[in-house]
Enzyme design. Sequence first.
Site, PDB file in Angstrom:
ATOM      1  N   ARG A 135     -13.701 -38.431 -29.970  1.00  0.00           N
ATOM      2  CA  ARG A 135     -12.455 -38.123 -30.670  1.00  0.00           C
ATOM      3  C   ARG A 135     -12.114 -36.658 -30.431  1.00  0.00           C
ATOM      4  O   ARG A 135     -12.967 -35.783 -30.629  1.00  0.00           O
ATOM      5  CB  ARG A 135     -12.593 -38.365 -32.160  1.00  0.00           C
ATOM      6  CG  ARG A 135     -13.020 -39.785 -32.529  1.00  0.00           C
ATOM      7  CD  ARG A 135     -12.529 -40.142 -33.915  1.00  0.00           C
ATOM      8  NE  ARG A 135     -13.155 -41.330 -34.474  1.00  0.00           N
ATOM      9  CZ  ARG A 135     -12.832 -42.584 -34.168  1.00  0.00           C
ATOM     10  NH1 ARG A 135     -11.907 -42.824 -33.248  1.00  0.00           N
ATOM     11  NH2 ARG A 135     -13.430 -43.612 -34.743  1.00  0.00           N
ATOM     12  N   ASP A 163     -10.721 -53.886 -44.642  1.00  0.00           N
ATOM     13  CA  ASP A 163     -11.313 -53.949 -45.987  1.00  0.00           C
ATOM     14  C   ASP A 163     -10.466 -53.230 -47.032  1.00  0.00           C
ATOM     15  O   ASP A 163     -10.938 -52.949 -48.136  1.00  0.00           O
ATOM     16  CB  ASP A 163     -12.739 -53.407 -45.975  1.00  0.00           C
ATOM     17  CG  ASP A 163     -12.821 -51.969 -45.512  1.00  0.00           C
ATOM     18  OD1 ASP A 163     -11.912 -51.524 -44.796  1.00  0.00           O
ATOM     19  OD2 ASP A 163     -13.783 -51.276 -45.876  1.00  0.00           O
ATOM     20  N   ASP A 196      -6.031 -51.711 -43.861  1.00  0.00           N
ATOM     21  CA  ASP A 196      -6.946 -52.164 -42.807  1.00  0.00           C
ATOM     22  C   ASP A 196      -7.801 -53.358 -43.240  1.00  0.00           C
ATOM     23  O   ASP A 196      -7.556 -53.965 -44.283  1.00  0.00           O
ATOM     24  CB  ASP A 196      -7.852 -51.012 -42.356  1.00  0.00           C
ATOM     25  CG  ASP A 196      -8.894 -50.673 -43.412  1.00  0.00           C
ATOM     26  OD1 ASP A 196      -8.577 -50.844 -44.600  1.00  0.00           O
ATOM     27  OD2 ASP A 196     -10.007 -50.257 -43.052  1.00  0.00           O
ATOM     28  N   ARG A 211     -23.011 -51.111 -38.703  1.00  0.00           N
ATOM     29  CA  ARG A 211     -21.926 -51.858 -38.059  1.00  0.00           C
ATOM     30  C   ARG A 211     -22.355 -52.275 -36.675  1.00  0.00           C
ATOM     31  O   ARG A 211     -22.726 -51.433 -35.864  1.00  0.00           O
ATOM     32  CB  ARG A 211     -20.686 -50.952 -37.931  1.00  0.00           C
ATOM     33  CG  ARG A 211     -19.635 -51.340 -38.906  1.00  0.00           C
ATOM     34  CD  ARG A 211     -18.483 -50.409 -38.855  1.00  0.00           C
ATOM     35  NE  ARG A 211     -18.129 -50.085 -40.211  1.00  0.00           N
ATOM     36  CZ  ARG A 211     -17.149 -49.279 -40.544  1.00  0.00           C
ATOM     37  NH1 ARG A 211     -16.433 -48.687 -39.628  1.00  0.00           N
ATOM     38  NH2 ARG A 211     -16.889 -49.056 -41.810  1.00  0.00           N
ATOM     39  N   LYS A 271     -12.216 -44.611 -50.367  1.00  0.00           N
ATOM     40  CA  LYS A 271     -10.804 -44.433 -50.114  1.00  0.00           C
ATOM     41  C   LYS A 271     -10.097 -45.729 -50.479  1.00  0.00           C
ATOM     42  O   LYS A 271     -10.726 -46.779 -50.558  1.00  0.00           O
ATOM     43  CB  LYS A 271     -10.546 -44.001 -48.684  1.00  0.00           C
ATOM     44  CG  LYS A 271     -11.148 -44.889 -47.623  1.00  0.00           C
ATOM     45  CD  LYS A 271     -10.966 -44.228 -46.276  1.00  0.00           C
ATOM     46  CE  LYS A 271     -11.524 -45.077 -45.159  1.00  0.00           C
ATOM     47  NZ  LYS A 271     -12.938 -44.784 -44.862  1.00  0.00           N
ATOM     48  N   ASP A 322      -9.314 -50.207 -47.404  1.00  0.00           N
ATOM     49  CA  ASP A 322      -9.493 -48.836 -47.885  1.00  0.00           C
ATOM     50  C   ASP A 322      -8.631 -47.831 -47.122  1.00  0.00           C
ATOM     51  O   ASP A 322      -8.461 -46.700 -47.566  1.00  0.00           O
ATOM     52  CB  ASP A 322     -10.975 -48.415 -47.905  1.00  0.00           C
ATOM     53  CG  ASP A 322     -11.644 -48.498 -46.550  1.00  0.00           C
ATOM     54  OD1 ASP A 322     -10.989 -48.923 -45.572  1.00  0.00           O
ATOM     55  OD2 ASP A 322     -12.837 -48.135 -46.471  1.00  0.00           O
ATOM     56  N   ARG A 323      -8.093 -48.225 -45.980  1.00  0.00           N
ATOM     57  CA  ARG A 323      -7.216 -47.309 -45.239  1.00  0.00           C
ATOM     58  C   ARG A 323      -5.759 -47.638 -45.518  1.00  0.00           C
ATOM     59  O   ARG A 323      -5.433 -48.741 -45.956  1.00  0.00           O
ATOM     60  CB  ARG A 323      -7.470 -47.430 -43.744  1.00  0.00           C
ATOM     61  CG  ARG A 323      -8.865 -47.038 -43.343  1.00  0.00           C
ATOM     62  CD  ARG A 323      -9.019 -47.061 -41.850  1.00  0.00           C
ATOM     63  NE  ARG A 323     -10.350 -46.603 -41.483  1.00  0.00           N
ATOM     64  CZ  ARG A 323     -10.652 -46.067 -40.321  1.00  0.00           C
ATOM     65  NH1 ARG A 323      -9.738 -45.924 -39.395  1.00  0.00           N
ATOM     66  NH2 ARG A 323     -11.884 -45.680 -40.062  1.00  0.00           N
ATOM     67  N   THR A 329     -16.968 -35.662 -41.691  1.00  0.00           N
ATOM     68  CA  THR A 329     -16.346 -36.980 -41.689  1.00  0.00           C
ATOM     69  C   THR A 329     -17.280 -37.981 -42.366  1.00  0.00           C
ATOM     70  O   THR A 329     -18.471 -38.008 -42.084  1.00  0.00           O
ATOM     71  CB  THR A 329     -16.078 -37.407 -40.234  1.00  0.00           C
ATOM     72  OG1 THR A 329     -15.118 -36.507 -39.697  1.00  0.00           O
ATOM     73  CG2 THR A 329     -15.554 -38.819 -40.160  1.00  0.00           C
ATOM     74  N   SER A 387     -14.872 -52.746 -41.645  1.00  0.00           N
ATOM     75  CA  SER A 387     -13.645 -51.985 -41.863  1.00  0.00           C
ATOM     76  C   SER A 387     -12.526 -52.381 -40.897  1.00  0.00           C
ATOM     77  O   SER A 387     -12.156 -53.530 -40.826  1.00  0.00           O
ATOM     78  CB  SER A 387     -13.968 -50.500 -41.765  1.00  0.00           C
ATOM     79  OG  SER A 387     -12.854 -49.760 -42.115  1.00  0.00           O
ATOM     80  N   HIS A 388     -12.051 -51.399 -40.133  1.00  0.00           N
ATOM     81  CA  HIS A 388     -10.917 -51.607 -39.243  1.00  0.00           C
ATOM     82  C   HIS A 388     -11.330 -52.220 -37.910  1.00  0.00           C
ATOM     83  O   HIS A 388     -10.478 -52.483 -37.071  1.00  0.00           O
ATOM     84  CB  HIS A 388     -10.242 -50.260 -38.991  1.00  0.00           C
ATOM     85  CG  HIS A 388     -11.230 -49.253 -38.476  1.00  0.00           C
ATOM     86  ND1 HIS A 388     -12.173 -48.688 -39.301  1.00  0.00           N
ATOM     87  CD2 HIS A 388     -11.471 -48.780 -37.244  1.00  0.00           C
ATOM     88  CE1 HIS A 388     -12.940 -47.881 -38.574  1.00  0.00           C
ATOM     89  NE2 HIS A 388     -12.535 -47.926 -37.327  1.00  0.00           N
ATOM     90  N   GLU A 399      -8.608 -38.142 -45.421  1.00  0.00           N
ATOM     91  CA  GLU A 399      -9.103 -38.010 -44.058  1.00  0.00           C
ATOM     92  C   GLU A 399      -7.994 -38.361 -43.082  1.00  0.00           C
ATOM     93  O   GLU A 399      -7.143 -39.207 -43.380  1.00  0.00           O
ATOM     94  CB  GLU A 399     -10.262 -38.974 -43.824  1.00  0.00           C
ATOM     95  CG  GLU A 399     -11.471 -38.673 -44.665  1.00  0.00           C
ATOM     96  CD  GLU A 399     -12.645 -39.515 -44.204  1.00  0.00           C
ATOM     97  OE1 GLU A 399     -13.600 -38.937 -43.708  1.00  0.00           O
ATOM     98  OE2 GLU A 399     -12.574 -40.742 -44.314  1.00  0.00           O
ATOM     99  N   GLU A 400      -8.100 -37.746 -41.904  1.00  0.00           N
ATOM    100  CA  GLU A 400      -7.103 -38.015 -40.857  1.00  0.00           C
ATOM    101  C   GLU A 400      -7.132 -39.478 -40.412  1.00  0.00           C
ATOM    102  O   GLU A 400      -6.166 -39.976 -39.867  1.00  0.00           O
ATOM    103  CB  GLU A 400      -7.316 -37.078 -39.665  1.00  0.00           C
ATOM    104  CG  GLU A 400      -8.738 -37.019 -39.094  1.00  0.00           C
ATOM    105  CD  GLU A 400      -9.218 -38.280 -38.448  1.00  0.00           C
ATOM    106  OE1 GLU A 400      -8.409 -38.913 -37.759  1.00  0.00           O
ATOM    107  OE2 GLU A 400     -10.404 -38.627 -38.636  1.00  0.00           O
TER     108      GLU A 400
HETATM  109  C1  G16 Z   1     -15.364 -44.635 -42.009  1.00  0.00           C
HETATM  110  C2  G16 Z   1     -15.679 -43.557 -42.986  1.00  0.00           C
HETATM  111  C3  G16 Z   1     -14.621 -42.502 -42.926  1.00  0.00           C
HETATM  112  C4  G16 Z   1     -14.432 -42.001 -41.517  1.00  0.00           C
HETATM  113  C5  G16 Z   1     -14.159 -43.168 -40.605  1.00  0.00           C
HETATM  114  C6  G16 Z   1     -14.094 -42.777 -39.145  1.00  0.00           C
HETATM  115  O1  G16 Z   1     -14.202 -45.279 -42.392  1.00  0.00           O
HETATM  116  O2  G16 Z   1     -15.747 -44.055 -44.298  1.00  0.00           O
HETATM  117  O3  G16 Z   1     -14.989 -41.473 -43.775  1.00  0.00           O
HETATM  118  O4  G16 Z   1     -13.366 -41.117 -41.464  1.00  0.00           O
HETATM  119  O5  G16 Z   1     -15.187 -44.097 -40.738  1.00  0.00           O
HETATM  120  O6  G16 Z   1     -15.324 -42.341 -38.741  1.00  0.00           O
HETATM  121  P1  G16 Z   1     -15.637 -42.086 -37.232  1.00  0.00           P
HETATM  122  O7  G16 Z   1     -14.669 -41.025 -36.781  1.00  0.00           O
HETATM  123  O8  G16 Z   1     -17.050 -41.615 -37.266  1.00  0.00           O
HETATM  124  O9  G16 Z   1     -15.414 -43.359 -36.463  1.00  0.00           O
HETATM  125  P2  G16 Z   1     -14.123 -46.864 -42.438  1.00  0.00           P
HETATM  126  O10 G16 Z   1     -12.723 -47.168 -42.883  1.00  0.00           O
HETATM  127  O11 G16 Z   1     -14.422 -47.291 -41.016  1.00  0.00           O
HETATM  128  O12 G16 Z   1     -15.189 -47.270 -43.397  1.00  0.00           O
END
Ligand code: G16
Length: 543
Positions: free
Chosen positions: A496, A279, A277, A22, A376, A281-282, A344, A113-114, A363-364
Amino acid sequence: MTIQTVATKPFAGQRPGTSGLRKKVTEFQQPGYLENFVEAIFQTLGNLSGRTLVLGGDGRFFNRNAIQTILHMAAAHGVARMLVGRGGILSTPAVSCVIRKRAAFGGIVLSASHNPGGPDGDFGIKYNIENGGPAPEKITEAIFANTQAISSYRISDAPAVDLDDVKITTLEAMQVEVIDPVADYAELMGRLFDFDAIRALFARGFTMKFDGMSAVSGPYARAILEGMLGAPAGTVINGEPLEDFGGHHPDPNPVNAAELIALMSAPGAPDFGAASDGDADRNMIVGRSIAVTPSDSLAIIAANARVAPGYAAGIKGIARSMPTSRAADRVAEALGIDCFETPTGWKYFGNLMDAGLVTLCGEESYGTGSDHVREKDGLWAVLFWLNMLASTGKSVEQLVGEHWARFGRNYYSRHDYEAVDATAADAMMAALREKLPNLAGQALGGFRVAQADDFVYTDPVDKSIASRQGVRIIMTDGSRIVFRLSGTGTEGATIRVYLERYEADPSRHALDTQQALSGLVAIADGVSELHQRTGRQAPSVIT
Ligand code: G16
């Protein structure tokens, strides 16, 4: 049309993070940047003749260019067939679904993603393996090693492929099949959930708003909620995917989805609110005046799973990432099933699901899912809630309140410090790690430390070990403080801080979350010296 071999040089830092590579769009736009990473993927995969790969993305800025580049490189590497979502669109869970349903060799997902999109936003790419899930670390490390050794890449010079109609074409000797991005996924959802019950719920006048956040979930939500389930037109808001997500931050939490939160607290609020979000998945689940924490959502789904036809036989086990609250652990205990704690990153759930050890994962960070795919899945979680609401006749508030009354409440919050100076963040984590051996047994602000460590995970299936996965301070009453650095940020470091406190007494279940956690916040600040070390006085985002 010929296959070209283009000389190139490695780019530093193409190591995939929590969820693939990313970076800023501008970085991806450098000549050869995307090509190098894609070449590294193909080199890692080896002989691709006879293989089918799936390709799609969340439609953000640069998606279409990247799709064409990848198709032209796939053709040059002898891939037999590419399945591409129409317009280059496939949500992350849909890629996973298509890989599994069509027994593809793997897939490439284009998304950050987000993270925000647009010319100044972020872009991302990751490789998913044949189980439909993100590649495990041994593959992502091999890809990274190849990016650092690269000297050329191969690409076809054929004209761009038309991706706007469902049809089959060829590129060099490769077949390109443009597929409907929604169909396979919608069919799977129809098998997992009681669509008749949900249809009847909407027919009775039940109201809902689904916020697509101008990202990729819109077309899926419209087709399923408004199309198949009869929700009134207008149920899906911000449902048109835009290249820059309309300038919004497509991360479904109460801060970024403020419009939905306000709507759900206003007079005449709909019965149910949800968001997804970039993509898809959230997910975020909202009732009238209540946003359900992702940790609680996982626990409530687990406790009620049997209402959904796909889960009527019960669930095998639950997995949650380490920083996710322990609400699901209590449900697992009551059900007599295992609850696994992983680092994570969704990739850590794959082995557990493949081995049949778990059905539900969460996941949180607003991620919930099951073994129906290996990502997800935002809309899946929303449909699970709709199924629970339809089958029980209860409201979101009732389901949450009754869950807390039965299992107790895990007060939970995450404090993010974004775009912090990376050196300061690393120094803070290093200092924390040094303090760990002396923390156990110490009394801190009304709590006593039971355990303080840096989380190490041993995969129960392949025995691989992941270390340094987050500093955790666990109190004797089960309260926890966890510190980790994000693996998905693209600017400096994101710290975090995760805070959790368990409360069994129902008369104390209506406290304000931040107030309930204020004692732990003060301890976290003191132990980490976060404020002095980063110069930040308050979190950038509290969820
Ligand atoms: C990705 C991962 C998740 C993770 C999240 C946050 O989500 O697939 O498992 O919980 O990142 O990660 P971090 O705390 O390292 O930023 P996504 O939705 O961004 O693909």
